[in-house]
Design a protein around this motif. Structure first.
Motif, mmCIF file in Angstrom:
data_model
loop_
_atom_site.group_PDB
_atom_site.id
_atom_site.type_symbol
_atom_site.label_atom_id
_atom_site.label_comp_id
_atom_site.label_asym_id
_atom_site.label_seq_id
_atom_site.Cartn_x
_atom_site.Cartn_y
_atom_site.Cartn_z
ATOM 1 N N PHE A 142 -0.823 -8.287 -9.656
ATOM 2 C CA PHE A 142 -1.240 -6.745 -8.374
ATOM 3 C C PHE A 142 -2.085 -5.974 -9.117
ATOM 4 O O PHE A 142 -2.222 -4.542 -8.727
ATOM 5 N N HIS A 143 -3.107 -6.244 -9.899
ATOM 6 C CA HIS A 143 -4.085 -6.164 -10.552
ATOM 7 C C HIS A 143 -5.365 -5.625 -9.444
ATOM 8 O O HIS A 143 -5.685 -6.787 -9.680
ATOM 9 N N LYS A 186 -3.731 -0.739 -9.042
ATOM 10 C CA LYS A 186 -2.612 -1.745 -8.713
ATOM 11 C C LYS A 186 -2.541 -1.913 -6.969
ATOM 12 O O LYS A 186 -3.400 -1.074 -6.270
ATOM 13 N N GLU A 231 -1.565 -3.961 -3.067
ATOM 14 C CA GLU A 231 -0.001 -3.770 -2.654
ATOM 15 C C GLU A 231 -0.286 -4.374 -1.267
ATOM 16 O O GLU A 231 -2.047 -4.038 -0.459
#
Length: 239
Positions: free
Chosen positions: A165-166, A184, A186
């Protein structure tokens, strides 16, 4: 203060003892800040990779206000706010900004360099920004849409969506050059959120059914097309 004023990122003659990562780039590159009349501003980055060939981008442009010694710069494209502090010799220290600007100094130019102000349409882009927000509200869905990890690109801007999630956003000419943002990511339904600690801000993206990314709040750097396409696919990685 009278405008326009121009500033250059990195070490000025008065700040040779300041260590600047910006002055150690692998290719000739410059970054300037212009404070204009009517409280407008823009930041440009120019790269000289070939003789007589210059690549230019606008990582931020919009309107600014000043309170005491602090300048607040609101970027039209991303909606993010940059904060600069005026220090001695009228230089500006970056308190909050894109990754390449962190803890850097804009030193005031003795002379005003040529301005690319005419390349930007501030009022028109404010309207386009509001329309993108309307598009976002009307088209965000709770149903999940598959997201392929990899590298998405539009012009000279590349978005790297990685495992863990980078993410990273680079200004690239021939290769990734200037790091605009990292943090990050999402996903919620068909919405991709990119949080960047350097700005304490979240960029917003719509994921289309075709797999393309439509940027809503993003450092699009003046490009008219806000759709990013997958150029490098990470095998078998979907989210």
């Amino acid at each position: 203060m009278e405008y326009p004023q121009s500033y250059s990122l990195g070490n000025g003659s008065l700040w040779q003892n300041v260590k600047s990562k910006w002055n150690n780039m692998p290719v000739p590159i410059s970054c300037s800040l212009y404070l204009l009349k009517e409280n407008r501003f823009y930041i440009d980055i120019s790269v000289n990779e070939l003789i007589d060939v210059v690549f230019t981008m606008f990582p931020a442009y919009g309107y600014f206000s000043k309170k005491g010694k602090l300048y607040y710069l609101k970027d039209i494209s991303s909606g993010a706010e940059l904060v600069l502090e005026e220090i001695k010799h009228s230089n500006l220290l970056v308190k909050k900004g894109f990754c390449f600007m962190e803890n850097e100094l804009f030193h005031k130019d003795e002379y005003i360099y040529d301005s690319d102000e005419g390349a930007l349409n501030f009022d028109e882009d404010v309207v386009k920004s509001k329309n993108r927000e309307i598009d976002f509200k009307e088209n965000k869905k709770p149903e999940p849409v598959p997201l392929q990890l990899g590298v998405y690109r539009n012009g000279d801007i590349s978005l790297f969506l990685e495992v863990g999630f980078h993410y990273k956003i680079f200004f690239s000419s021939e290769s990734p050059l200037c790091l605009l943002s990292e943090g990050k990511w999402e996903k919620e339904g068909n919405v991709l959120k990119l949080y960047t600690p350097s700005l304490d801000y979240t960029f917003l993206v719509l994921i289309s059914s075709s797999g393309k990314l439509k940027m809503i709040r993003f450092p699009n750097c003046g490009y008219p097309d806000w759709v990013y396409e997958l150029t490098i696919e990470y095998p078998f990685i979907m989210r």
